[in-house]
Design an enzyme around this catalytic site. Sequence first.
Site, PDB file in Angstrom:
ATOM      1  N   GLU A  30      -6.246 -10.710  -1.259  1.00  0.00           N
ATOM      2  CA  GLU A  30      -6.684 -10.268   0.339  1.00  0.00           C
ATOM      3  C   GLU A  30      -8.194 -10.480  -0.011  1.00  0.00           C
ATOM      4  O   GLU A  30      -8.862  -9.972   0.086  1.00  0.00           O
ATOM      5  CB  GLU A  30      -5.666  -8.769   0.873  1.00  0.00           C
ATOM      6  N   GLU A  67       0.829  -0.890   0.256  1.00  0.00           N
ATOM      7  CA  GLU A  67       0.197   0.227   0.166  1.00  0.00           C
ATOM      8  C   GLU A  67       0.464   1.536   0.367  1.00  0.00           C
ATOM      9  O   GLU A  67       0.614   2.414   0.923  1.00  0.00           O
ATOM     10  CB  GLU A  67      -0.882  -0.266   1.048  1.00  0.00           C
TER      11      GLU A  67
HETATM   12  C1  XIL Z   1      -6.112  -6.491   8.588  1.00  0.00           C
HETATM   13  C2  XIL Z   1      -6.257  -7.003   9.813  1.00  0.00           C
HETATM   14  O1  XIL Z   1      -7.484  -8.104   8.684  1.00  0.00           O
HETATM   15  C3  XIL Z   1      -6.827  -6.637  10.377  1.00  0.00           C
HETATM   16  O2  XIL Z   1      -7.071  -7.497  11.339  1.00  0.00           O
HETATM   17  C4  XIL Z   1      -5.335  -6.142  11.786  1.00  0.00           C
HETATM   18  O3  XIL Z   1      -6.478  -5.279  12.447  1.00  0.00           O
HETATM   19  C5  XIL Z   1      -5.722  -4.909  10.368  1.00  0.00           C
HETATM   20  O4  XIL Z   1      -4.766  -4.868   9.242  1.00  0.00           O
HETATM   21  N1  XIL Z   1      -4.823  -4.763   3.348  1.00  0.00           N
HETATM   22  C6  XIL Z   1      -3.902  -5.232   4.271  1.00  0.00           C
HETATM   23  C7  XIL Z   1      -4.307  -6.425   5.678  1.00  0.00           C
HETATM   24  O5  XIL Z   1      -3.073  -5.231   3.451  1.00  0.00           O
HETATM   25  O6  XIL Z   1      -2.838  -6.438   5.438  1.00  0.00           O
HETATM   26  C8  XIL Z   1      -5.178  -5.674   6.233  1.00  0.00           C
HETATM   27  O7  XIL Z   1      -5.272  -6.672   7.406  1.00  0.00           O
HETATM   28  C9  XIL Z   1      -6.454  -5.530   5.573  1.00  0.00           C
HETATM   29  C10 XIL Z   1      -6.398  -4.568   4.700  1.00  0.00           C
END
Ligand code: XIL
Length: 391
Positions: free
Chosen positions: A288, A169
């Site tokens: 994701e 990101e």
């Molecule tokens: C999220 C997790 O699911 C949560 O449990 C944590 O509190 C925050 O991060 N993009 C990403 C992930 O790259 O690492 C994120 O995961 C969701 C959004």
Amino acid sequence: MALSHRRPTRRQFLAQTAAATSLAALPIKNLAQAQPASTQSPTLKAASSSRNLLVGCCVHAATLKRDAAYTALVKQQMSILVAETEFKFGPLRPTPTTFFFDDADYLVNFAERNGMKMRGHNFVWHRQLPTWFDSYVTPQNAEQVLVNHIETVAGRYKGRIHSWDVVNEAIQVSDGLPGGLRNSPWQKVLPGYIDIAFRTARQADPHAILTYNDYGIEGEDAASSAKRAAVLALVRGMQQRGIPIDAVGIQSHISAGPKPDGSHTYGPALAQFMRDVQSLGLKMMLTEMDVNDRELPADIPTRDKAVAEVYANYLHTTLAGPDWRPGRIAYSRDRASAVIAVLTWGITDKYTWLNHEGARKDGQPERCLPFDADMQPTPAFYAERDALQRS
Ligand code: XIL
């Protein structure tokens, strides 16, 4: 629970029927062929294996230790895992001079014991940094902190990680920095951190697939379009500077309705981006995926139908390969050059992060993943399995 050797329950039968309805409603011509197979037929892992495509989800070490039904489902369905939090900078670094590896070790061992691959997520992110970061990391020591972190973590798991999200990101166009870079804590102390991170990762674990991972690049809207252009420019620039990068991760946190025109919400612009990435010689992963239903009414069949439609539409678009055009499904025969893995951000609605971040206003739990909170397959499961099978 064993999906493969028993009669469908009433719940499964209903889910299956809803999936069939939702797929038939898709604005893609030849979806008549896309009727889901029966509940007894393959797991996600089996459906994708013959196509040289990995399928997986994020997991939590603590949940694997505590919830046997969850663990059984993960083992039954998935061929690749990623840690939801345990590999992130904060969880790994209780203090500037120490590392906490217990949970990450547990996950790498769990994956290996069960014949699954493991992704590494991530070395650099603007979130989940340790509380000591701001007071400890300065322009003077930032490079040393980053290099030491990557060398130590990548070195510990060298040869055991399928792919590393080296940087996560890094683009946020609205921050107004050149190249659309995010004005992140790392950017503030170490401009150039992206190149440093990828170089260090390659040296520390030469065979891991080094990935740039981002979200908000999936839609057909102007913001997604601007972000895609910035991501493309970033990875192209890295290649021109000789920075080792192997793949782009498309996070795929996407949304079910309402859609202004009801048609290809995930479609031509995304497909073009994927052709562009592929033409740079880079692999891609959907890293994701989940489909949030927060804009939809509480009624479960309505939500399940809409979510499954988006799973089907999105996966047909992204797995179709470079020949994809709206209204046509033409899967790539050359998987090695297109998407190599599809991961959802969780396996069951029971533990989805969407119930905590951007939760539904009516307080209802989300139904965004292939299995519901009772570990039963949702229509999204059938949509995902069908897309994997046909890819
Ligand atoms: C999220 C997790 O699911 C949560 O449990 C944590 O509190 C925050 O991060 N993009 C990403 C992930 O790259 O690492 C994120 O995961 C969701 C959004």
